[in-house]
Design an enzyme around this catalytic site. Structure first.
Site, PDB file in Angstrom:
ATOM      1  N   ILE A   4      28.958 -34.114  12.233  1.00 20.62           N
ATOM      2  CA  ILE A   4      28.654 -33.961  10.814  1.00 20.62           C
ATOM      3  C   ILE A   4      27.496 -32.969  10.691  1.00 20.62           C
ATOM      4  O   ILE A   4      26.585 -32.957  11.522  1.00 20.62           O
ATOM      5  CB  ILE A   4      28.262 -35.309  10.174  1.00 20.62           C
ATOM      6  CG1 ILE A   4      29.350 -36.369  10.415  1.00 20.62           C
ATOM      7  CG2 ILE A   4      28.003 -35.140   8.686  1.00 20.62           C
ATOM      8  CD1 ILE A   4      30.676 -36.108   9.728  1.00 20.62           C
ATOM      9  N   GLY A   9      19.704 -36.066   6.330  1.00 16.41           N
ATOM     10  CA  GLY A   9      21.026 -36.212   6.920  1.00 16.41           C
ATOM     11  C   GLY A   9      21.900 -37.258   6.259  1.00 16.41           C
ATOM     12  O   GLY A   9      21.998 -37.346   5.031  1.00 16.41           O
ATOM     13  N   ASP A  21       9.427 -48.395  10.735  1.00 13.82           N
ATOM     14  CA  ASP A  21       9.883 -48.146  12.094  1.00 13.82           C
ATOM     15  C   ASP A  21      10.815 -49.302  12.419  1.00 13.82           C
ATOM     16  O   ASP A  21      10.385 -50.457  12.520  1.00 13.82           O
ATOM     17  CB  ASP A  21       8.697 -48.120  13.059  1.00 13.82           C
ATOM     18  CG  ASP A  21       9.116 -47.843  14.496  1.00 13.82           C
ATOM     19  OD1 ASP A  21      10.324 -47.954  14.811  1.00 13.82           O
ATOM     20  OD2 ASP A  21       8.236 -47.528  15.319  1.00 13.82           O
ATOM     21  N   ASN A  38      21.229 -47.041   9.446  1.00  4.99           N
ATOM     22  CA  ASN A  38      21.525 -45.636   9.717  1.00  4.99           C
ATOM     23  C   ASN A  38      20.536 -44.967  10.667  1.00  4.99           C
ATOM     24  O   ASN A  38      20.881 -43.966  11.298  1.00  4.99           O
ATOM     25  CB  ASN A  38      21.543 -44.869   8.385  1.00  4.99           C
ATOM     26  CG  ASN A  38      21.612 -43.379   8.581  1.00  4.99           C
ATOM     27  OD1 ASN A  38      22.655 -42.817   8.900  1.00  4.99           O
ATOM     28  ND2 ASN A  38      20.475 -42.710   8.413  1.00  4.99           N
ATOM     29  N   TYR A  98      22.346 -42.526  24.052  1.00  3.66           N
ATOM     30  CA  TYR A  98      22.832 -42.601  22.674  1.00  3.66           C
ATOM     31  C   TYR A  98      24.167 -43.338  22.617  1.00  3.66           C
ATOM     32  O   TYR A  98      24.374 -44.228  21.783  1.00  3.66           O
ATOM     33  CB  TYR A  98      22.974 -41.178  22.128  1.00  3.66           C
ATOM     34  CG  TYR A  98      23.523 -41.078  20.728  1.00  3.66           C
ATOM     35  CD1 TYR A  98      22.690 -41.169  19.631  1.00  3.66           C
ATOM     36  CD2 TYR A  98      24.886 -40.842  20.505  1.00  3.66           C
ATOM     37  CE1 TYR A  98      23.187 -41.048  18.336  1.00  3.66           C
ATOM     38  CE2 TYR A  98      25.393 -40.723  19.227  1.00  3.66           C
ATOM     39  CZ  TYR A  98      24.540 -40.822  18.142  1.00  3.66           C
ATOM     40  OH  TYR A  98      25.045 -40.707  16.864  1.00  3.66           O
ATOM     41  N   GLN A 112      43.142 -38.097  19.670  1.00  2.24           N
ATOM     42  CA  GLN A 112      43.811 -36.983  20.343  1.00  2.24           C
ATOM     43  C   GLN A 112      43.887 -37.221  21.848  1.00  2.24           C
ATOM     44  O   GLN A 112      43.022 -37.823  22.430  1.00  2.24           O
ATOM     45  CB  GLN A 112      43.067 -35.677  20.065  1.00  2.24           C
ATOM     46  CG  GLN A 112      43.159 -35.250  18.605  1.00  2.24           C
ATOM     47  CD  GLN A 112      42.498 -33.912  18.342  1.00  2.24           C
ATOM     48  OE1 GLN A 112      42.367 -33.084  19.239  1.00  2.24           O
ATOM     49  NE2 GLN A 112      42.060 -33.714  17.117  1.00  2.24           N
ATOM     50  N   THR A 148      24.412 -32.215  10.040  1.00  6.97           N
ATOM     51  CA  THR A 148      23.076 -32.756   9.814  1.00  6.97           C
ATOM     52  C   THR A 148      22.104 -32.053  10.751  1.00  6.97           C
ATOM     53  O   THR A 148      22.501 -31.389  11.715  1.00  6.97           O
ATOM     54  CB  THR A 148      23.028 -34.265  10.098  1.00  6.97           C
ATOM     55  OG1 THR A 148      23.297 -34.484  11.501  1.00  6.97           O
ATOM     56  CG2 THR A 148      24.044 -35.018   9.255  1.00  6.97           C
TER      57      THR A 148
END
Length: 252
Positions: A191, A17, A64, A91, A156, A252, A193
């Site tokens: 994206i 990714g 990790d 990342n 997340y 937006q 991935t």
């Protein structure tokens, strides 16, 4: 070519990714790149692919990012192998589909351990190594999820919000102490991935949805190009910034 000659970079979650695209782009511009991931098989493939095109430019290390000890070891091994550290791309990431009501404490802690605590540990131990190397650039992968309300990506979003805030504090800390270390965050939208593909499927949607979505679907290279810029001296006066790669989704 050569925009990153003489620089040494670490890219976490580099086996696929965005991480893979970032590592390839950094090496293409002249950086020595340490690719890290828990996926040893795929991570070694990425390092081998880089070395095939740019001999001696890449090294793979199992990591990790939840482990404080392993962070110390990875940075020490990077400095030993390539002589310093100038770029860190935080990342590594994971996503579990769950709302505030369905998310378990275990799921919440796991995602924050990887993406919040992992970023904290990377920054904590990269800063002194970068100082010793004459300066550097920390690039933290946040997300548009840190700006928008996504109930199904609850944990997340929380982790990426922490990354967004930490980035600013780290930038100011290093600037006030004259460390010559910058820290910026990247906020990508959708994206193409495997993570996005898996999340799309988990939500019961087809990938064809993105063909008609107003903002469309970006490519990993769209993010990697920005990573190269932030890693380079071209961005020397950009510090503590939130940089969107989302085709105007958040405005937006």
């Amino acid at each position: 070519m050569g925009r990153l000659n003489g620089k040494v970079a670490i890219v976490t979650g580099g086996s696929a990714g965005l991480g893979r695209a970032d590592a390839m782009a950094l090496a293409r511009e002249g950086a020595k790149v340490v690719v890290t991931d828990v996926n040893e098989t795929e991570g070694r493939k990425v390092a081998a692919e880089i070395n095939a095109a740019h001999p001696g430019a890449a090294l793979f290390l199992v990591q990790d990012v939840q482990s404080e000890q392993r962070w110390q070891e990875v940075i020490a091994e990077t400095v030993k192998a390539f002589g310093g550290l100038h770029v860190l791309v935080n990342n590594a990431g994971v996503v579990k589909i769950a709302t505030p009501e369905t998310c378990t404490l275990e799921e919440f802690r796991f995602q924050n351990a990887v993406m919040s605590e992992g970023v904290f540990l990377g920054c904590k131990y990269a800063i002194p190594a970068m100082k010793a190397s004459g300066g550097g650039s920390i690039i933290n992968m946040s997300s548009v999820a840190s700006h928008l309300g996504y109930p199904v990506y609850f944990a997340y979003s929380a982790a990426k919000g922490a990354v967004r805030s930490m980035t600013k504090s780290i930038a100011v800390h290093c600037q006030m102490n004259k460390y010559n270390v910058r820290c910026n965050s990247i906020h990508a939208g959708a994206i193409d991935t495997q993570m996005v593909r898996d999340a799309t499927k988990a939500l019961g949607m087809e990938m064809s949805f993105w063909e008609t979505a107003p903002t469309g679907l970006g490519k990993p290279e769209d993010v990697a190009n920005l990573v190269v810029f932030l890693a380079s001296d071209e961005s020397r006066f950009i510090n503590g910034a939130e940089l969107m790669v989302d085709n105007a989704l958040t405005v937006q």
